[in-house]
Design a protein around this motif. Sequence first.
Motif, PDB file in Angstrom:
ATOM      1  N   LEU A   1       0.819  -1.219   0.000  1.00 34.82           N
ATOM      2  CA  LEU A   1       0.000   0.000   0.000  1.00 34.82           C
ATOM      3  C   LEU A   1       0.852   1.269   0.000  1.00 34.82           C
TER       4      LEU A   1
ATOM      5  N   GLN B   1     -11.214   3.235   2.736  1.00 37.28           N
ATOM      6  CA  GLN B   1     -10.587   2.108   2.052  1.00 37.28           C
ATOM      7  C   GLN B   1      -9.240   1.778   2.686  1.00 37.28           C
TER       8      GLN B   1
ATOM      9  N   THR C   1      -9.715   0.146   6.162  1.00 37.86           N
ATOM     10  CA  THR C   1     -10.239  -1.208   6.002  1.00 37.86           C
ATOM     11  C   THR C   1      -9.141  -2.172   5.570  1.00 37.86           C
ATOM     12  N   GLU C   2      -8.310  -1.749   4.635  1.00 37.13           N
ATOM     13  CA  GLU C   2      -7.235  -2.615   4.156  1.00 37.13           C
ATOM     14  C   GLU C   2      -6.198  -2.857   5.247  1.00 37.13           C
TER      15      GLU C   2
ATOM     16  N   ARG D   1      -7.597  -5.367   7.637  1.00 41.34           N
ATOM     17  CA  ARG D   1      -7.592  -6.698   7.023  1.00 41.34           C
ATOM     18  C   ARG D   1      -6.187  -7.303   7.035  1.00 41.34           C
ATOM     19  N   ILE D   2      -5.191  -6.482   6.716  1.00 44.18           N
ATOM     20  CA  ILE D   2      -3.809  -6.965   6.741  1.00 44.18           C
ATOM     21  C   ILE D   2      -3.421  -7.370   8.163  1.00 44.18           C
TER      22      ILE D   2
END
Length: 455
Positions: free
Chosen positions: A365, A389, A392-393, A396-397
């Motif tokens: 990212l 976004q 959220t990423e 999740r990671i």
Amino acid sequence: MTKDPTLKAERPDLSREREGLALVRNTARGALRIAETLGVVGRQGAGWLLGDRDALPRRLRHTFESLGATYIKLGQFIASSPSLFPEEYVQEFQKCLDRTPPMPFHYIREMVESELGKPLAEAFEWVDPQPLASASIAQVHAARLRNGAEVVIKVQRPGVRNVLLTDFNFLYVSARVIESLAPGLSRSALSGVVEELQAGMIEECDFLQEARNLEAFNRFLAETGNTAVAAPRPIASHTTARVLTMERFHGVPLTDLEVLRAYTDDPAGTLVTALNTWFSSLMMCDFFHADLHAGNLMLLEDGRVGFIDFGMVGRIRRETWAGMMELFEAIGNGDVESMARAMAMVGMTRDEVDVQALARDIGALQERLTDVDASALVQADRNDREVNQLLTELVRIGEGHGIRFPREFALLLKQFLYFDRYVQALAPELDMFNDQRVDMFGTLDQLPGGDEPLH
């Protein structure tokens, strides 16, 4: 006079009988509530299948609002958690308002008299039958004590605690079923959120705990010499687990700029006072206020800032707060290794996190992170798509490495979003991260209005 021994023998049986009846009643209410929930969900689903095809987030919001207290709070949690939920749901649930039709005054009278054990006229000189506010858990009325003191009475809605318990048990079982059917889902994400929300909302139903929160916050203000901020003082003689009587404040919401100008010529200074008090409470109070929306932060007639409604509070370890600040700074700098260390510090995990492996995953990212200013994290309504976004990423990671962010992460992020709205209304030139007047770590020698240094 001797006591009849047969009465002693009967009391345990009577007690067990009453407990049994209460269990039956609660079980019946629980079953009815689940049936009601399934009925509402069924009607909403049927409407969608029959052609009323509005957007799914909007349909879900309407469903939540129809189901009442538990689901409204869940909707507000979604609205304030861009790190956990898709952007379209976060945006839609911003409209999820905690307003409900007021209860008739006879319910208020019955509840207060039952809880205080005396007629309303004996406990209070006057009670306004028109509520000041009506929300999903409680209703608030202005009143006056027999000694003439002005107060407000916060009265819990009948049966709301049992409704919350039933709803959350139903939600938890549903979440576990969904998780078992979708093993790729975030690790215990749904059931974890449900458990944390349940703990917070059940605590909100204990008005004795809220009274203790008020007393603790007032002690924090006194010990830090902070005379620029105030919180209502609870009236112990008129407070129970379901009725909270406290000092009444007169003032205006901190976001009403036009009215504020009649009270102060320095709105930005007023906001800085509120910010520094809140940041200081993270480290120097047993908890932080976790719901400082526009209705819970006031400028009082005497010029002080009023913090009200201490039903929702959070507790955070010093290491977690330091980790969050490191995370914000690392995102702004595009420093993936620092970001990985901060995520490991903030997140909850039983396993040791491989920071280097986490940093490598975040590195994908890097291009986007380099262009995101740290202040964007608290300016979600200015840069919604990118920030939601991004967070959220990141979550999740982190979960891929066994990290689950605690409830406090969402509470703090929500509070930053509230603060950003205050900044936009009162001091758009203020940068919370860089303004020298704002001390995020509560290490200023002295808070505004205080005479004693902080320790």
